[in-house]
Design a protein around this motif. Structure first.
Motif, PDB file in Angstrom:
ATOM      1  N   ILE A   1     -34.736 -71.070   4.781  1.00 57.83           N
ATOM      2  CA  ILE A   1     -35.094 -72.772   4.379  1.00 57.83           C
ATOM      3  C   ILE A   1     -33.685 -73.193   3.887  1.00 57.83           C
ATOM      4  O   ILE A   1     -33.417 -74.243   3.942  1.00 57.83           O
ATOM      5  CB  ILE A   1     -36.597 -72.720   3.109  1.00 57.83           C
ATOM      6  N   ASN A   2     -33.311 -72.690   3.060  1.00 60.91           N
ATOM      7  CA  ASN A   2     -32.247 -73.481   2.281  1.00 60.91           C
ATOM      8  C   ASN A   2     -30.744 -72.192   1.919  1.00 60.91           C
ATOM      9  O   ASN A   2     -30.776 -71.792   1.002  1.00 60.91           O
ATOM     10  CB  ASN A   2     -32.467 -74.254   0.999  1.00 60.91           C
ATOM     11  N   PRO A   3     -30.007 -72.499   3.330  1.00 62.73           N
ATOM     12  CA  PRO A   3     -29.033 -71.751   2.742  1.00 62.73           C
ATOM     13  C   PRO A   3     -27.863 -71.496   1.554  1.00 62.73           C
ATOM     14  O   PRO A   3     -27.171 -70.700   1.111  1.00 62.73           O
ATOM     15  CB  PRO A   3     -28.220 -71.443   3.722  1.00 62.73           C
ATOM     16  N   LYS A   4     -28.544 -72.722   1.294  1.00 59.80           N
ATOM     17  CA  LYS A   4     -27.029 -73.294  -0.465  1.00 59.80           C
ATOM     18  C   LYS A   4     -27.856 -72.509  -1.679  1.00 59.80           C
ATOM     19  O   LYS A   4     -27.596 -72.441  -2.697  1.00 59.80           O
ATOM     20  CB  LYS A   4     -27.586 -74.363  -0.352  1.00 59.80           C
ATOM     21  N   ALA A   5     -29.408 -71.261  -1.192  1.00 55.70           N
ATOM     22  CA  ALA A   5     -30.036 -70.822  -2.595  1.00 55.70           C
ATOM     23  C   ALA A   5     -30.663 -72.055  -3.567  1.00 55.70           C
ATOM     24  O   ALA A   5     -29.985 -71.913  -4.888  1.00 55.70           O
ATOM     25  CB  ALA A   5     -29.416 -69.992  -2.887  1.00 55.70           C
ATOM     26  N   ARG A   6     -30.606 -73.419  -3.591  1.00 59.52           N
ATOM     27  CA  ARG A   6     -30.895 -73.978  -4.538  1.00 59.52           C
ATOM     28  C   ARG A   6     -32.561 -75.181  -4.182  1.00 59.52           C
ATOM     29  O   ARG A   6     -32.269 -75.366  -2.715  1.00 59.52           O
ATOM     30  CB  ARG A   6     -29.521 -75.179  -4.256  1.00 59.52           C
ATOM     31  N   VAL A   7     -33.253 -75.588  -5.428  1.00 54.18           N
ATOM     32  CA  VAL A   7     -33.923 -76.480  -4.985  1.00 54.18           C
ATOM     33  C   VAL A   7     -33.245 -77.543  -5.903  1.00 54.18           C
ATOM     34  O   VAL A   7     -32.108 -77.664  -6.161  1.00 54.18           O
ATOM     35  CB  VAL A   7     -35.162 -75.373  -6.037  1.00 54.18           C
ATOM     36  N   PRO A   8     -34.125 -78.918  -4.962  1.00 55.61           N
ATOM     37  CA  PRO A   8     -35.699 -78.806  -4.330  1.00 55.61           C
ATOM     38  C   PRO A   8     -34.911 -78.769  -2.533  1.00 55.61           C
ATOM     39  O   PRO A   8     -34.208 -79.068  -2.668  1.00 55.61           O
ATOM     40  CB  PRO A   8     -36.208 -80.654  -4.759  1.00 55.61           C
ATOM     41  N   SER A   9     -35.941 -78.558  -2.335  1.00 58.44           N
ATOM     42  CA  SER A   9     -36.098 -78.807  -0.542  1.00 58.44           C
ATOM     43  C   SER A   9     -37.329 -79.359  -0.445  1.00 58.44           C
ATOM     44  O   SER A   9     -38.318 -78.553  -1.040  1.00 58.44           O
ATOM     45  CB  SER A   9     -35.585 -77.290   0.025  1.00 58.44           C
ATOM     46  N   LEU A  10     -37.442 -80.217   1.167  1.00 53.43           N
ATOM     47  CA  LEU A  10     -38.340 -80.761   1.517  1.00 53.43           C
ATOM     48  C   LEU A  10     -38.683 -80.460   3.176  1.00 53.43           C
ATOM     49  O   LEU A  10     -37.703 -80.841   3.547  1.00 53.43           O
ATOM     50  CB  LEU A  10     -38.955 -82.173   1.417  1.00 53.43           C
ATOM     51  N   ILE A  11     -39.810 -80.045   3.844  1.00 50.25           N
ATOM     52  CA  ILE A  11     -39.696 -79.382   5.399  1.00 50.25           C
ATOM     53  C   ILE A  11     -40.682 -80.365   5.289  1.00 50.25           C
ATOM     54  O   ILE A  11     -42.185 -80.609   4.670  1.00 50.25           O
ATOM     55  CB  ILE A  11     -40.283 -78.369   5.308  1.00 50.25           C
ATOM     56  N   VAL A  12     -40.483 -81.051   6.665  1.00 52.73           N
ATOM     57  CA  VAL A  12     -41.501 -82.479   7.104  1.00 52.73           C
ATOM     58  C   VAL A  12     -41.364 -81.521   8.866  1.00 52.73           C
ATOM     59  O   VAL A  12     -40.036 -81.723   9.166  1.00 52.73           O
ATOM     60  CB  VAL A  12     -40.554 -83.774   6.835  1.00 52.73           C
ATOM     61  N   ASP A  13     -42.337 -81.272   9.026  1.00 53.99           N
ATOM     62  CA  ASP A  13     -42.690 -80.327  10.009  1.00 53.99           C
ATOM     63  C   ASP A  13     -42.011 -79.224  10.291  1.00 53.99           C
ATOM     64  O   ASP A  13     -41.768 -78.742   9.395  1.00 53.99           O
ATOM     65  CB  ASP A  13     -43.089 -81.507  11.596  1.00 53.99           C
TER      66      ASP A  13
END
Ligand SMILES: N[C@@H](CCC(=O)N[C@@H](CS)C(=O)NCC(=O)O)C(=O)O
Length: 207
Positions: free
Chosen positions: A47-59
């Motif tokens: 989901i996030n190769p930067k290994a950080r939060v947050p991430s938001l998946i829209v569709d």
């Protein structure tokens, strides 16, 4: 449209989590267990190769970086008025505030536990960490004196800046800064704690 937010306990993900709760949008939650380094797991790195939060998946689109996520939430939740979209200068001021939190305040905080992003030497790591109360106090001085009007960041109008400030000001004590010296920021934190969105989000994130 499906929206899935990945925050983590005691992280900057709190800002996006509160903002999306305030927006009234439907969303799913995927809380990342940072205590067990889930941000570095194979599934989260997809989901996030930067290994950080947050991430938001829209569709199927992944959005990272808190200022971008906050603006996106405000722009799609048109009824929420979370970013004053009709007033270019106010929107620019929102961006300026959020950029300051992202590029300066959060980075100063990261020197405490994440100093190895910048240095490896033990003495240098210890020096970065030891300086955190001073650098964070300088940031909070600036927020108190120059930015936050009270009761909300932009006076009477609640915006995406308020959850972001709340997430950062929850680090006061752990960063060695005395919140009692900051009456505007202290009152802001108390007001945020009383909001229904914040009560709900803190409950959801800690369980
Ligand atoms: N610039 C990013 C910073 C995100 C960030 O650094 N989040 C921290 C939590 S507060 C994190 O994921 N740390 C995990 C790590 O460093 O391993 C944003 O504003 O969203």
């Amino acid at each position: 449209m499906t929206i899935k937010l990945s925050p983590a306990n005691e992280s900057i993900g709190l800002a996006s989590h509160i903002a999306i709760e305030e927006s009234g949008l439907e969303y799913e939650l995927n809380v990342i267990d940072m205590k067990n380094s889930e941000q570095k797991s194979d599934s989260y790195l997809k989901i996030n190769p930067k290994a950080r939060v947050p991430s938001l998946i829209v569709d199927n689109i992944v959005l990272t970086e808190t200022p971008a996520i906050l603006v996106y939430i405000a722009q799609i939740a048109t009824d929420s008025n979370l970013a004053l979209p009709n007033y270019p200068m106010q929107f620019a001021q929102i961006q300026a505030f959020n950029c300051y939190l992202c590029s300066t305040v959060h980075v100063a905080h990261a020197h405490k536990h994440r100093g190895n992003r910048w240095v490896n030497d033990e003495a240098a790591l210890a020096a970065l960490k030891a300086n955190v109360p001073t650098t964070m106090a300088a940031c909070f001085d600036s927020l108190e004196a120059q930015y936050v009007k009270g009761p909300w960041v932009f006076g009477d109008t609640f915006s995406i800046c308020d959850p972001y400030l709340f997430a950062i000001s929850s680090w006061f004590e752990s960063d060695g800064v005395n919140i009692d010296e900051y009456p505007i920021l202290n009152a802001h934190r108390q007001d945020m704690m009383n909001r229904a969105s914040v009560i709900k989000v803190l409950d959801a994130i800690s369980t």
